[in-house]
Design a protein around this motif. Structure first.
Motif, short mmCIF file in Angstrom:
data_model
loop_
_atom_site.label_atom_id
_atom_site.label_comp_id
_atom_site.label_asym_id
_atom_site.label_seq_id
_atom_site.Cartn_x
_atom_site.Cartn_y
_atom_site.Cartn_z
N PHE A 14 0.83 -1.21 0.00
CA PHE A 14 0.00 0.00 0.00
C PHE A 14 0.86 1.26 0.00
O PHE A 14 0.53 2.25 -0.63
N GLY A 15 1.96 1.22 0.71
CA GLY A 15 2.81 2.40 0.83
C GLY A 15 3.48 2.78 -0.46
O GLY A 15 3.54 3.96 -0.82
N ILE A 16 4.01 1.81 -1.17
CA ILE A 16 4.69 2.10 -2.43
C ILE A 16 3.68 2.61 -3.46
O ILE A 16 3.96 3.56 -4.20
N LEU A 17 2.51 2.02 -3.48
CA LEU A 17 1.46 2.50 -4.38
C LEU A 17 1.06 3.93 -4.04
O LEU A 17 0.94 4.79 -4.93
N ALA A 18 0.87 4.22 -2.76
CA ALA A 18 0.49 5.58 -2.34
C ALA A 18 1.59 6.58 -2.65
O ALA A 18 1.31 7.69 -3.12
N ALA A 19 2.85 6.21 -2.42
CA ALA A 19 3.96 7.12 -2.70
C ALA A 19 4.06 7.42 -4.19
O ALA A 19 4.25 8.57 -4.60
N GLY A 20 3.89 6.39 -5.01
CA GLY A 20 3.94 6.61 -6.46
C GLY A 20 2.80 7.48 -6.96
O GLY A 20 3.01 8.38 -7.79
N LEU A 21 1.62 7.25 -6.44
CA LEU A 21 0.47 8.04 -6.89
C LEU A 21 0.57 9.51 -6.45
O LEU A 21 0.25 10.40 -7.24
N ILE A 22 1.03 9.74 -5.24
CA ILE A 22 1.13 11.12 -4.77
C ILE A 22 2.25 11.85 -5.51
O ILE A 22 2.14 13.04 -5.80
N PHE A 23 3.32 11.15 -5.85
CA PHE A 23 4.39 11.77 -6.63
C PHE A 23 3.90 12.11 -8.03
O PHE A 23 4.17 13.21 -8.54
N LEU A 24 3.18 11.18 -8.66
CA LEU A 24 2.64 11.46 -10.00
C LEU A 24 1.66 12.63 -9.98
O LEU A 24 1.64 13.44 -10.91
N TYR A 25 0.87 12.74 -8.94
CA TYR A 25 -0.06 13.86 -8.83
C TYR A 25 0.70 15.18 -8.69
O TYR A 25 0.33 16.18 -9.29
N GLY A 26 1.78 15.17 -7.92
CA GLY A 26 2.60 16.38 -7.78
C GLY A 26 3.24 16.77 -9.11
O GLY A 26 3.30 17.96 -9.46
N TRP A 28 2.04 16.02 -12.07
CA TRP A 28 0.94 16.45 -12.94
C TRP A 28 0.55 17.90 -12.66
O TRP A 28 0.21 18.65 -13.57
N LEU A 29 0.61 18.31 -11.39
CA LEU A 29 0.30 19.69 -11.04
C LEU A 29 1.45 20.64 -11.33
O LEU A 29 1.29 21.85 -11.20
N GLY A 30 2.61 20.10 -11.69
CA GLY A 30 3.77 20.94 -11.92
C GLY A 30 4.52 21.27 -10.64
O GLY A 30 5.33 22.18 -10.59
N ASP A 33 8.74 19.11 -6.81
CA ASP A 33 9.46 19.12 -5.53
C ASP A 33 8.53 18.78 -4.37
O ASP A 33 8.89 18.00 -3.48
N THR A 34 7.34 19.32 -4.38
CA THR A 34 6.38 19.01 -3.31
C THR A 34 5.92 17.55 -3.43
O THR A 34 5.76 16.87 -2.41
N GLY A 35 5.73 17.09 -4.65
CA GLY A 35 5.37 15.69 -4.85
C GLY A 35 6.46 14.74 -4.37
O GLY A 35 6.17 13.69 -3.81
N TRP A 98 -0.88 14.91 2.30
CA TRP A 98 -0.10 15.59 1.27
C TRP A 98 -0.97 15.94 0.06
O TRP A 98 -0.74 16.96 -0.61
N LEU A 99 -1.95 15.11 -0.24
CA LEU A 99 -2.87 15.41 -1.34
C LEU A 99 -3.61 16.72 -1.08
O LEU A 99 -3.78 17.54 -1.98
N GLU A 100 -4.03 16.92 0.16
CA GLU A 100 -4.70 18.17 0.52
C GLU A 100 -3.75 19.36 0.38
O GLU A 100 -4.14 20.43 -0.09
N ILE A 101 -2.50 19.19 0.76
CA ILE A 101 -1.51 20.26 0.61
C ILE A 101 -1.29 20.58 -0.86
O ILE A 101 -1.28 21.76 -1.26
N LEU A 102 -1.14 19.56 -1.70
CA LEU A 102 -0.94 19.79 -3.13
C LEU A 102 -2.18 20.43 -3.76
O LEU A 102 -2.06 21.30 -4.62
N ARG A 103 -3.36 19.99 -3.35
CA ARG A 103 -4.60 20.56 -3.90
C ARG A 103 -4.74 22.02 -3.52
O ARG A 103 -5.14 22.85 -4.33
N ARG A 104 -4.36 22.36 -2.28
CA ARG A 104 -4.47 23.73 -1.81
C ARG A 104 -3.50 24.65 -2.56
O ARG A 104 -3.84 25.80 -2.86
#
Length: 109
Positions: A14-26, A28-30, A33-35, A98-104
């Motif tokens: 679960f952790g590796i999947l979550a880390a990969g997804l949050i990095f990809l989202y970061g 994608w948002l440009g 570094d935060t991702g 972190w998703l909330e931080i990136l979204r904000r």
């Protein structure tokens, strides 16, 4: 009755999947570094979730008794299994934060 403790498998998967997804989202948002910091935080939760049960298990010697008819042993085993599942989702909790931080922060312009 044989009982095996498998805390590491769920946490790592679960952790590796979550880390990969949050990095990809970061990315994608440009906000690469935060991702990247978010992915490191999630992987830190993976390490904590993988190591924490081994520190806690030493405080519960009744789990190693072979008497499965003892109510106390069964109760402690149930509690440890529930805590193990909750720890498995700890990386997702960190990723959600972190998703909330990136979204904000929003996409970089």
């Amino acid at each position: 009755m044989s009982t095996s403790f498998n805390f590491g498998g769920e946490v790592v998967g679960f952790g590796i999947l979550a880390a990969g997804l949050i990095f990809l989202y970061g990315v994608w948002l440009g906000r690469r570094d935060t991702g990247w910091r978010a992915a490191q935080g999630v992987l830190g939760a993976v390490v904590l979730g993988g190591v924490l049960p081994f520190f806690l298990i030493q405080f519960v010697p009744a789990l190693f008794s072979s008497d499965s008819r003892n109510l106390t042993s069964l109760l402690l085993l149930t509690i440890v299994n529930i805590v193990g599942v909750l720890v498995a989702f700890l990386p997702w909790l960190v990723a959600g934060n972190w998703l909330e931080i990136l979204r904000r922060e929003g996409p970089s312009t």
